[in-house]
Design a protein around this motif. Sequence first.
Motif, PDB file in Angstrom:
ATOM      1  N   GLU A 139     -25.340 -23.138 -44.652  1.00  0.00           N
ATOM      2  CA  GLU A 139     -26.662 -23.439 -45.208  1.00  0.00           C
ATOM      3  C   GLU A 139     -26.713 -23.481 -46.733  1.00  0.00           C
ATOM      4  OE1 GLU A 139     -30.668 -24.328 -45.237  1.00  0.00           O
ATOM      5  OE2 GLU A 139     -29.403 -24.211 -43.463  1.00  0.00           O
ATOM      6  N   GLY A 140     -26.160 -22.497 -47.397  1.00  0.00           N
ATOM      7  CA  GLY A 140     -26.339 -22.396 -48.838  1.00  0.00           C
ATOM      8  C   GLY A 140     -25.304 -23.087 -49.691  1.00  0.00           C
ATOM      9  N   ILE A 141     -24.339 -23.772 -49.084  1.00  0.00           N
ATOM     10  CA  ILE A 141     -23.247 -24.384 -49.845  1.00  0.00           C
ATOM     11  C   ILE A 141     -23.446 -25.895 -49.922  1.00  0.00           C
ATOM     12  CG2 ILE A 141     -20.760 -24.746 -50.002  1.00  0.00           C
ATOM     13  CD1 ILE A 141     -20.440 -22.146 -48.361  1.00  0.00           C
ATOM     14  N   GLY A 142     -23.817 -26.364 -51.110  1.00  0.00           N
ATOM     15  CA  GLY A 142     -24.001 -27.795 -51.318  1.00  0.00           C
ATOM     16  C   GLY A 142     -22.672 -28.510 -51.454  1.00  0.00           C
ATOM     17  N   ARG A 143     -22.681 -29.774 -51.090  1.00  0.00           N
ATOM     18  CA  ARG A 143     -21.463 -30.589 -51.147  1.00  0.00           C
ATOM     19  C   ARG A 143     -21.406 -31.402 -52.440  1.00  0.00           C
ATOM     20  NH1 ARG A 143     -23.219 -32.950 -45.566  1.00  0.00           N
ATOM     21  NH2 ARG A 143     -25.153 -32.222 -46.497  1.00  0.00           N
ATOM     22  N   ASN A 144     -20.230 -31.959 -52.711  1.00  0.00           N
ATOM     23  CA  ASN A 144     -19.964 -32.692 -53.934  1.00  0.00           C
ATOM     24  C   ASN A 144     -19.680 -34.154 -53.585  1.00  0.00           C
ATOM     25  OD1 ASN A 144     -18.536 -33.906 -56.114  1.00  0.00           O
ATOM     26  ND2 ASN A 144     -17.894 -31.907 -56.852  1.00  0.00           N
ATOM     27  N   ALA A 145     -20.568 -35.062 -54.011  1.00  0.00           N
ATOM     28  CA  ALA A 145     -20.402 -36.478 -53.678  1.00  0.00           C
ATOM     29  C   ALA A 145     -19.159 -37.083 -54.318  1.00  0.00           C
ATOM     30  CB  ALA A 145     -21.642 -37.264 -54.075  1.00  0.00           C
ATOM     31  N   GLU A 146     -18.781 -36.603 -55.498  1.00  0.00           N
ATOM     32  CA  GLU A 146     -17.586 -37.126 -56.149  1.00  0.00           C
ATOM     33  C   GLU A 146     -16.353 -36.885 -55.275  1.00  0.00           C
ATOM     34  OE1 GLU A 146     -15.337 -36.959 -60.471  1.00  0.00           O
ATOM     35  OE2 GLU A 146     -16.638 -35.297 -59.908  1.00  0.00           O
ATOM     36  N   ASP A 147     -16.251 -35.701 -54.682  1.00  0.00           N
ATOM     37  CA  ASP A 147     -15.117 -35.420 -53.802  1.00  0.00           C
ATOM     38  C   ASP A 147     -15.217 -36.218 -52.507  1.00  0.00           C
ATOM     39  OD1 ASP A 147     -12.604 -34.038 -53.485  1.00  0.00           O
ATOM     40  OD2 ASP A 147     -13.593 -32.916 -51.874  1.00  0.00           O
ATOM     41  N   MET A 148     -16.442 -36.447 -52.022  1.00  0.00           N
ATOM     42  CA  MET A 148     -16.612 -37.272 -50.833  1.00  0.00           C
ATOM     43  C   MET A 148     -16.076 -38.678 -51.092  1.00  0.00           C
ATOM     44  SD  MET A 148     -20.086 -38.651 -49.027  1.00  0.00           S
ATOM     45  CE  MET A 148     -20.404 -39.649 -50.452  1.00  0.00           C
ATOM     46  N   VAL A 149     -16.390 -39.234 -52.267  1.00  0.00           N
ATOM     47  CA  VAL A 149     -15.898 -40.570 -52.621  1.00  0.00           C
ATOM     48  C   VAL A 149     -14.368 -40.563 -52.683  1.00  0.00           C
ATOM     49  CG1 VAL A 149     -15.842 -42.327 -54.449  1.00  0.00           C
ATOM     50  CG2 VAL A 149     -18.012 -41.261 -53.804  1.00  0.00           C
ATOM     51  N   ARG A 150     -13.784 -39.513 -53.239  1.00  0.00           N
ATOM     52  CA  ARG A 150     -12.321 -39.391 -53.296  1.00  0.00           C
ATOM     53  C   ARG A 150     -11.734 -39.408 -51.888  1.00  0.00           C
ATOM     54  NH1 ARG A 150      -8.446 -35.948 -52.394  1.00  0.00           N
ATOM     55  NH2 ARG A 150      -9.861 -34.329 -51.704  1.00  0.00           N
ATOM     56  N   LYS A 151     -12.370 -38.689 -50.969  1.00  0.00           N
ATOM     57  CA  LYS A 151     -11.877 -38.644 -49.585  1.00  0.00           C
ATOM     58  C   LYS A 151     -12.010 -40.008 -48.906  1.00  0.00           C
ATOM     59  CE  LYS A 151     -12.882 -33.743 -49.013  1.00  0.00           C
ATOM     60  NZ  LYS A 151     -13.788 -32.765 -48.381  1.00  0.00           N
ATOM     61  N   VAL A 152     -13.097 -40.724 -49.182  1.00  0.00           N
ATOM     62  CA  VAL A 152     -13.249 -42.072 -48.619  1.00  0.00           C
ATOM     63  C   VAL A 152     -12.123 -42.968 -49.131  1.00  0.00           C
ATOM     64  CG1 VAL A 152     -14.681 -44.153 -48.569  1.00  0.00           C
ATOM     65  CG2 VAL A 152     -15.753 -41.913 -48.268  1.00  0.00           C
TER      66      VAL A 152
END
Length: 187
Positions: A139-152
């Motif tokens: 619940e309390g841990i936000g994700r990082n879109a920059e790392d998501m893009v790296r994974k994509v």
Amino acid sequence: MSVINTEIKPFKASAFKNGEFFELTEADVKGKWAVFFFYPADFTFVCPTELGDVADYYDELQKMGVEVYSVSTDTHFTHKAWHDSSETIGKIKYAMIGDPTMQISRNFEVLREDQGLANRGTFIIDPEGVIQAVEITSEGIGRNAEDMVRKVKAAQYIAAHPGEVCPAKWKEGEATLAPSLDLVGKI
């Protein structure tokens, strides 16, 4: 059970995008790369920071041939109201899927049954509809879109280059590995 390397399950849902409501099914997702971005609820605290972060990378993802779908168990009507009332959410150009029946959240195994809310889950899906990467946080841990893009980018790279793999912290243009007996014990 892990959903990695499984095909997305059938669903039908209403969504909001660019001031319009529309219907979406799993068939509509296939044919290009996709990211499903589950979050607990609209009008909350961490969720708008995450969705706003993804919105900042949406144009880059589009250039990579990736469509983004945010999903919560709210309705598409609630998504529109949130979009219209929040500056952060107002910048979103990707689809916001309503999942009030909780079918999609169950399909991706992120539903908290006792609360009727989705956990924070990110799923990278290839053009055949197969899940290639999963990230689930509490619940309390936000994700990082920059790392998501790296994974994509890594998922797209290995799909285009069979026999190669991307090491930790790999970024586009950096060296990859070709697993072989010669590499065992040498990394």
